[in-house]
Design a protein around this motif. Structure first.
Motif, PDB file in Angstrom:
ATOM      1  N   LEU A   1      81.223 -32.878 -35.018  1.00 52.89           N
ATOM      2  CA  LEU A   1      81.120 -32.252 -33.879  1.00 52.89           C
ATOM      3  C   LEU A   1      80.109 -32.367 -33.068  1.00 52.89           C
ATOM      4  N   TRP A   2      78.836 -32.502 -33.748  1.00 59.67           N
ATOM      5  CA  TRP A   2      77.696 -32.748 -32.997  1.00 59.67           C
ATOM      6  C   TRP A   2      77.926 -33.933 -32.239  1.00 59.67           C
ATOM      7  N   ASN A   3      78.260 -34.994 -32.648  1.00 55.20           N
ATOM      8  CA  ASN A   3      78.395 -36.375 -31.944  1.00 55.20           C
ATOM      9  C   ASN A   3      79.264 -36.241 -30.859  1.00 55.20           C
ATOM     10  N   SER A   4      80.409 -35.602 -31.209  1.00 51.83           N
ATOM     11  CA  SER A   4      81.453 -35.423 -30.393  1.00 51.83           C
ATOM     12  C   SER A   4      81.087 -34.981 -28.932  1.00 51.83           C
ATOM     13  N   TYR A   5      80.123 -33.875 -28.908  1.00 52.78           N
ATOM     14  CA  TYR A   5      79.787 -33.229 -27.848  1.00 52.78           C
ATOM     15  C   TYR A   5      78.263 -34.152 -27.372  1.00 52.78           C
ATOM     16  N   GLY A   6      77.779 -35.043 -28.037  1.00 52.35           N
ATOM     17  CA  GLY A   6      76.530 -35.569 -27.672  1.00 52.35           C
ATOM     18  C   GLY A   6      75.315 -34.603 -27.740  1.00 52.35           C
ATOM     19  N   ILE A   7      75.242 -33.957 -28.602  1.00 47.88           N
ATOM     20  CA  ILE A   7      74.314 -32.888 -28.789  1.00 47.88           C
ATOM     21  C   ILE A   7      72.806 -33.564 -29.307  1.00 47.88           C
ATOM     22  N   ARG A   8      71.872 -33.104 -28.860  1.00 46.17           N
ATOM     23  CA  ARG A   8      70.511 -34.107 -28.997  1.00 46.17           C
ATOM     24  C   ARG A   8      69.546 -32.990 -29.645  1.00 46.17           C
ATOM     25  N   ALA A   9      69.714 -31.535 -29.683  1.00 50.05           N
ATOM     26  CA  ALA A   9      68.904 -30.715 -29.871  1.00 50.05           C
ATOM     27  C   ALA A   9      69.370 -29.437 -30.665  1.00 50.05           C
ATOM     28  N   TRP A  10      68.309 -28.682 -31.433  1.00 52.30           N
ATOM     29  CA  TRP A  10      68.806 -27.511 -31.804  1.00 52.30           C
ATOM     30  C   TRP A  10      67.869 -26.488 -31.145  1.00 52.30           C
ATOM     31  N   PRO A  11      68.359 -25.285 -30.616  1.00 47.90           N
ATOM     32  CA  PRO A  11      69.822 -25.221 -30.593  1.00 47.90           C
ATOM     33  C   PRO A  11      70.424 -25.622 -29.253  1.00 47.90           C
TER      34      PRO A  11
END
Length: 678
Positions: free
Chosen positions: A158-168
């Motif tokens: 899911l992280w990669n699906s949205y292109g997330i790069r950081a917490w939070p």
């Protein structure tokens, strides 16, 4: 955080980057619309336009499905995106080691309380290996009182699906299942408040909006609570033979004798921020402490109040010496008068003369408070999160969480870089640790050794003892030989006494030396463990004197249970409450059990006080009642201590509120009762 290092670990976690084509396309779309990749903890949103979202999508792309492999917490089922059609959905990408992720939880709770149309879903995407374990995440969910569903996205799909790069990071999904936008960092309440309100207004006329609040089966009500709740840190008073325990999730300090006798309590147990007498003062998840024996004063890092408090045992009062009660945003380059200076998540303390050194986890710095004139200043750290040695004020730290001193240098556990470092003669240097994503479990030469998110540290007779938290171990650093070795813990999480090398801990947070032994906060087990360095054994401290505790004071874990209506005769004269225990459990007879009942209409039901009877395997209480014809609701509050028979140190508290509707007539049953099982 270095972008290359970060992308490398995500690449490994996502199965060498092999994803479905639609996931790749989706990620590319988001990246193309993104203004850049940042570390969330360092973002400043002050200049963002009114209502503006990062990576604005306006529902043009449908939200990807939740991964089938992902395990769910705080719910008894797995959900699909379609299950939340009609709701505004806010995805919170977090990892439980991250202080910035903890800072946003109060804002999420405020949004959840304000909008019944909103559903928050936590997406736990672990940084550390230890954080991928479902049970560890479950403990973190309970510890931080998270009341929305959380999924364990350990493969980062899911992280990669949205292109997330950081917490939070956050994704806002509209009631039709379209992605509205994304944002990262802290301090986003106003941003999400505006946009959630906007989505509700836009979808109100479509007939799609679901305004009914969804409730979930929360983890905090499904597992037994120990007498101590996620104890954080320890401090010792050798002369007075006292051990101070920050009973963090019970929002109090417990003072015990080394043999386990409870001597005193500081704090009402209510989560809050209030100075005053011991019994009235309020803390919010306190952590580290430092004891000043000359003044009989204990300083406390009141972490989630963003303050440092002073506990004066002579006057038996609590006061504030640092912080305003409001979290400081971003790092500071100067200080000022203690009570006028805002700070961020102080986590541990140590005294060095008249200077109180503070591990300021929230701003990635060490601070100093002069206990004589009350002036606060930055002691070390620029505020940028990394591991960079050098002059103290320009060095880079990463969520310092544990402190100790040899009276010359200040040593600190720098948790996010899995390091042990020190400040001496105005310079920061590193003993163990290399980077934000360099961690493991490797003993030996300090240059090659690896830790995993250590939180506690203690100097004793030339050696440095480390609570290697996510490795579930206690380790010893010999600075002269420049070597480190494990002295307690087999590495797996668990609860087992015995030979030190075979014993099991569950995320130990701190340790102190007192009267020949080391005392350890075994945080996830809710216990204090004792390491005997001569016998090389580990045992559990058995707390006694539980009559000093007050189970009625804790509200965060109260389970509210609605019971079926009872049709009773007007002739009934007693309300009987019976609590039965499973085999192997027994009522703790010395504890201050609490049972109280209230009537919604005293003209219909008049109640007297309960009388208790403790019997083998069950708890019984009887209260006289006077009934009149009609309908009313009896509210029954219960606080009950019980223990495992074979291990007296394992004691728990059951706390619940029962709503019992009663209809009274001339022909109802002849018994009014409440039955409850543990």
């Amino acid at each position: 955080m270095q972008k290359a290092d970060f992308e490398q670990i995500i690449f490994k976690a996502s199965g060498k980057g092999l994803m479905r084509l639609w996931r790749i396309i989706f990620s590319v779309l988001f990246v193309l619309l993104s203004p850049g990749i940042n570390y969330a903890g360092s973002l400043d949103f002050a200049d963002r336009e009114e209502g503006e979202m990062i990576r604005r999508m306006d529902g043009r792309v449908s939200a990807p499905e939740f991964p089938g492999y992902a395990e769910w917490i705080n719910t008894d089922r797995k959900f699909k995106i379609s299950d939340f059609r009609g709701k505004v959905v806010l995805l919170d990408f977090w990892t439980y080691c991250c202080i910035n992720c903890m800072h946003v939880l109060p804002d999420l709770k405020r949004l959840e309380e304000k909008y019944p149309e909103l559903v928050v879903i936590g997406v736990h995407s672990a940084k550390f290996t230890g954080e991928r374990d479902l049970e560890n995440i479950r403990e973190a969910v309970v510890r931080y009182d998270i009341e929305h569903p959380v999924i364990n996205d350990y493969r980062f799909e899911l992280w990669n699906s949205y292109g997330i790069r950081a917490w939070p990071s956050f994704v806002l999904i509209d009631p039709a299942g379209g992605v509205f936008g994304m944002a990262s960092g802290e301090g986003l309440y106003d941003l999400f408040d505006r946009n959630i309100s906007r989505l509700i207004s836009e979808f109100e006329s479509t007939g799609l909006l679901n305004r009914e609040r969804i409730t979930f089966n929360l983890e905090k009500f499904s597992q037994p609570r120990g007498v101590l709740s996620y104890p954080g840190k320890l401090e010792a008073d050798p002369k007075g033979a006292r051990l101070f325990i920050s009973d963090s999730n019970n929002n109090r300090l417990v003072v015990v004798h080394p043999d386990g006798r409870i001597l005193d309590l500081v704090g009402s147990g209510e989560a809050g921020y209030r100075d005053g007498p011991f019994a009235e003062a309020a803390f919010f998840r306190p952590q580290g402490m430092a004891y000043d024996s000359a003044r009989d004063v204990l300083y406390v890092a009141d972490t989630e109040n963003h303050t440092v408090r002073k506990v004066d045992f002579s006057s038996r009062r609590v006061s504030t010496v640092l912080g305003t009660g409001i979290q400081a945003r971003g790092p500071a380059d100067k200080g000022g008068p203690g009570t006028a200076t805002a700070v961020s998540s102080p986590w541990d303390l140590v005294l060095l003369g008249d200077e109180l050194i503070i591990a300021m986890a929230g701003s990635h710095q060490l601070w100093s408070l002069n206990t004589v004139n009350g002036e606060a200043r930055v002691f070390a750290g620029s505020g940028r999160e990394d591991i960079v040695d050098g002059p103290a004020r320009s060095a880079q730290l990463a969520q310092p969480s544990g402190l100790t001193t040899d009276r010359r240098a200040v040593y600190f556990a720098d948790s996010e870089v899995s390091a042990v470092r020190k400040v001496e003669n105005g310079r920061v240097s590193t003993l163990v640790g290399k980077g934000l994503f360099e961690f493991g479990d490797l003993d030996g030469d300090l240059e090659e050794a690896k830790l995993q998110h250590p939180l506690g540290i203690y100097y004793h007779k030339g050696n440095i003892y480390v609570a290697d938290t996510y490795n579930n171990k206690i380790k010893l650093i010999d600075p002269e030989a420049r070597r480190i070795r494990t002295i307690v813990g087999a590495g797996a999480s668990g609860n087992k006494d015995g030979t030190a090398g075979e014993a099991l801990l569950n995320e130990p947070n701190d340790l102190v030396f007192l009267l020949g032994k080391f005392y350890i906060t075994d945080t996830n087990n809710g216990l204090i463990r004792i390491y005997d360095p001569v016998l090389e054994t580990l045992e559990t401290l058995s707390l006694t004197g539980l009559e000093k505790l007050n189970p009625a004071g804790f509200s965060a874990y109260v389970n509210k249970l609605a019971k079926p209506v009872q049709h009773v005769s007007v002739k009934v004269k007693e309300l009987v409450v019976t609590v039965t225990l499973k085999p192997g459990l027994e009522i703790n007879k010395e504890a201050p059990h609490y049972l109280q009942a209230f009537s919604s209409d005293k003209n219909i039901i008049r109640l007297e006080k309960f009388e208790f009877a403790l019997k083998d395997g069950r708890f019984e209480a009887v209260a006289p009642v006077e009934l009149a014809r009609g309908e009313a609701v009896i509210t029954i509050e219960l606080g009950l201590y019980y223990c495992k028979k074979e291990k007296t140190s394992m004691c728990f508290i059951e706390q619940a509120v029962f709503e019992l509707p009663v209809e009274i007539s001339g022909s109802g049953r002849g018994r009014l009762e409440l039955l409850h099982k543990i």
